[in-house]
Scaffold this motif. Structure first.
Motif, PDB file in Angstrom:
ATOM      1  N   ILE A   1       0.850  -1.187   0.000  1.00 46.94           N
ATOM      2  CA  ILE A   1       0.000   0.000   0.000  1.00 46.94           C
ATOM      3  C   ILE A   1       0.890   1.243   0.000  1.00 46.94           C
ATOM      4  CG2 ILE A   1      -1.739   1.318   1.277  1.00 46.94           C
ATOM      5  CD1 ILE A   1      -2.800  -1.276   0.077  1.00 46.94           C
TER       6      ILE A   1
ATOM      7  N   ILE B   1      -6.506   6.363  -4.019  1.00 46.09           N
ATOM      8  CA  ILE B   1      -7.704   6.780  -3.283  1.00 46.09           C
ATOM      9  C   ILE B   1      -7.649   8.303  -3.176  1.00 46.09           C
ATOM     10  CG2 ILE B   1      -9.077   6.504  -1.191  1.00 46.09           C
ATOM     11  CD1 ILE B   1      -7.504   3.929  -0.643  1.00 46.09           C
TER      12      ILE B   1
ATOM     13  N   ASN C   1      -8.421  10.260   0.139  1.00 38.15           N
ATOM     14  CA  ASN C   1      -7.378  10.187   1.165  1.00 38.15           C
ATOM     15  C   ASN C   1      -6.246  11.147   0.863  1.00 38.15           C
ATOM     16  OD1 ASN C   1      -9.023   8.092   1.971  1.00 38.15           O
ATOM     17  ND2 ASN C   1      -7.353   6.656   2.342  1.00 38.15           N
TER      18      ASN C   1
ATOM     19  N   PRO D   1      -2.737   5.908   4.195  1.00 39.04           N
ATOM     20  CA  PRO D   1      -2.754   5.079   2.992  1.00 39.04           C
ATOM     21  C   PRO D   1      -3.487   5.803   1.867  1.00 39.04           C
ATOM     22  CG  PRO D   1      -4.399   4.305   4.541  1.00 39.04           C
ATOM     23  CD  PRO D   1      -3.636   5.390   5.249  1.00 39.04           C
TER      24      PRO D   1
ATOM     25  N   SER E   1      -3.510   4.293  -1.483  1.00 37.21           N
ATOM     26  CA  SER E   1      -3.758   3.373  -2.581  1.00 37.21           C
ATOM     27  C   SER E   1      -4.371   2.095  -2.031  1.00 37.21           C
ATOM     28  CB  SER E   1      -2.464   3.055  -3.336  1.00 37.21           C
ATOM     29  OG  SER E   1      -1.681   2.095  -2.643  1.00 37.21           O
ATOM     30  N   ARG E   2      -4.885   1.282  -2.930  1.00 36.40           N
ATOM     31  CA  ARG E   2      -5.385  -0.029  -2.556  1.00 36.40           C
ATOM     32  C   ARG E   2      -4.964  -1.023  -3.625  1.00 36.40           C
ATOM     33  NH1 ARG E   2     -10.140  -1.530  -5.293  1.00 36.40           N
ATOM     34  NH2 ARG E   2     -11.142   0.154  -6.473  1.00 36.40           N
ATOM     35  N   LYS E   3      -4.938  -2.265  -3.254  1.00 37.98           N
ATOM     36  CA  LYS E   3      -4.616  -3.309  -4.211  1.00 37.98           C
ATOM     37  C   LYS E   3      -5.820  -3.551  -5.117  1.00 37.98           C
ATOM     38  CE  LYS E   3      -1.478  -5.398  -0.856  1.00 37.98           C
ATOM     39  NZ  LYS E   3      -1.175  -6.570   0.002  1.00 37.98           N
TER      40      LYS E   3
ATOM     41  N   GLU F   1      -8.917  -5.410  -3.781  1.00 37.11           N
ATOM     42  CA  GLU F   1      -9.464  -5.000  -2.502  1.00 37.11           C
ATOM     43  C   GLU F   1     -10.470  -3.880  -2.691  1.00 37.11           C
ATOM     44  OE1 GLU F   1      -6.190  -3.859  -0.104  1.00 37.11           O
ATOM     45  OE2 GLU F   1      -5.645  -5.894   0.463  1.00 37.11           O
TER      46      GLU F   1
ATOM     47  N   PRO G   1     -12.269  -0.164  -1.676  1.00 30.32           N
ATOM     48  CA  PRO G   1     -11.644   1.099  -1.268  1.00 30.32           C
ATOM     49  C   PRO G   1     -11.271   1.091   0.210  1.00 30.32           C
ATOM     50  CG  PRO G   1     -13.529   1.523  -2.664  1.00 30.32           C
ATOM     51  CD  PRO G   1     -13.531   0.044  -2.373  1.00 30.32           C
ATOM     52  N   MET G   2     -10.089   1.638   0.503  1.00 28.03           N
ATOM     53  CA  MET G   2      -9.540   1.591   1.865  1.00 28.03           C
ATOM     54  C   MET G   2      -9.641   2.970   2.513  1.00 28.03           C
ATOM     55  SD  MET G   2      -5.660   0.524   2.905  1.00 28.03           S
ATOM     56  CE  MET G   2      -5.109   0.413   4.597  1.00 28.03           C
TER      57      MET G   2
END
Length: 303
Positions: free
Chosen positions: A229, A268, A271, A285, A287-289, A292, A294-295
């Motif tokens: 991440i 993201i 963020n 964070p 970014s996300r993989k 996955e 959204p983080m």
């Protein structure tokens, strides 16, 4: 992972994971009876501006006993050669790479806008215990203009602004040293030198050697990876950094997209925007993989 010494709360972090650019962790503590916010900061080896940015709602001088205070103990390593000492001016934090597998970090004070700490690469040329201070003419003139008189030499002792230890740099007139005013650590208050807490300079003095490399950087925006991440850490830019102060969003996005060109990830945007608006120095964070959802920002300050 980290360990705390008995003399101070400066932490030693492992660099055993080559894919990780973050060290430490943020955590909450409670204000003890009769403590100021600056007492809490020193107890946890955090600079004054650092703790104020992370706790804008807490009174600096009269926090209520038992109040919860967030300790911004997580840091993205600066983008530089991981060797010797790295000083990041906007962060007002010094990193000492003990080895390729170990780093220690300390809060510092740096030069005011009219007494800038210079950027670039230098080295330690001399170590001095119980140094005398020889104020330059410029400092004596500034003091005289405000009605103060500074002697030609200030001997070792409690009135010496260099404290008990000094590391002289190859840059003429510049030192990394202690202080007799510890609560100013973590601010732009010096005449260009780098000032550490007394307990931190004592520890650093014992660790470093002559010819240790010193890199002085200007990175208000830092990015780094942890567990796949991408994280973003934003600090208020120093006053003379006009590019970042003029448009921090554009400045940050250029750095982020340069990284994403090398290591693609799903960004993201919310963020990123929130971190840039807050500029509180806490990694978030961004970014996300691909597999996955959204983080959200996993940071108690943004709850």
């Amino acid at each position: 992972m980290f360990c705390l010494s008995q003399k101070s709360l400066a932490a030693t972090y492992s660099l055993s994971d080559p894919d990780s650019d973050l060290i430490g962790a943020g955590y909450w503590v409670s204000v003890q009876e009769s403590e100021t916010l600056l007492d809490v900061a020193r107890r946890h080896d955090i600079g004054q501006e650092e703790i104020l940015l992370a706790n804008p709602e807490v009174d600096r001088w009269l926090p209520p006993p038992g109040a919860r205070v967030f300790i911004p103990g997580q840091h993205i390593l600066p983008a530089g050669e991981r060797k010797g000492l790295i000083l990041n001016l906007p962060e007002m934090r010094l990193y000492y790479f003990v080895s390729a597998e170990e780093v220690v970090t300390y809060p510092v004070s740096i030069g005011r806008m009219d007494w800038k700490t210079p950027l670039g690469k230098t080295r330690i040329v001399r170590k001095q215990k119980s140094p005398s201070w020889y104020p330059p003419e410029s400092v004596k003139k500034e003091a005289a203009a405000s009605g103060e008189v500074i002697p030609n030499v200030v001997p070792p002792g409690p009135d010496n602004p260099l404290g008990k230890y000094a590391l002289r740099l190859a840059l003429p007139g510049y030192l990394i040293h202690g202080t007799n005013k510890p609560y100013g650590v973590g601010m732009r208050v010096t005449h260009g030198c780098v000032r550490l807490l007394p307990e931190d300079i004592e520890e650093l003095y014992q660790k470093v050697s002559i010819n240790t490399q010193v890199q002085i950087l200007n990175q208000p925006v830092k990015i780094g990876w942890l567990d796949g991440i991408l994280y973003l850490e934003v600090h208020p830019p120093i006053e003379e950094h006009l590019e970042a102060r003029g448009n921090m969003m554009r400045y940050a996005l250029e750095i982020i997209y340069q990284e994403l060109e090398k290591h693609p990830a799903i960004l993201i945007g919310s963020n990123v925007r929130q971190a840039i608006e807050e500029q509180n120095g806490v990694p978030v964070p961004i970014s996300r993989k691909t597999d996955e959802p959204p983080m959200p920002i996993n940071n108690p300050l943004f709850d």
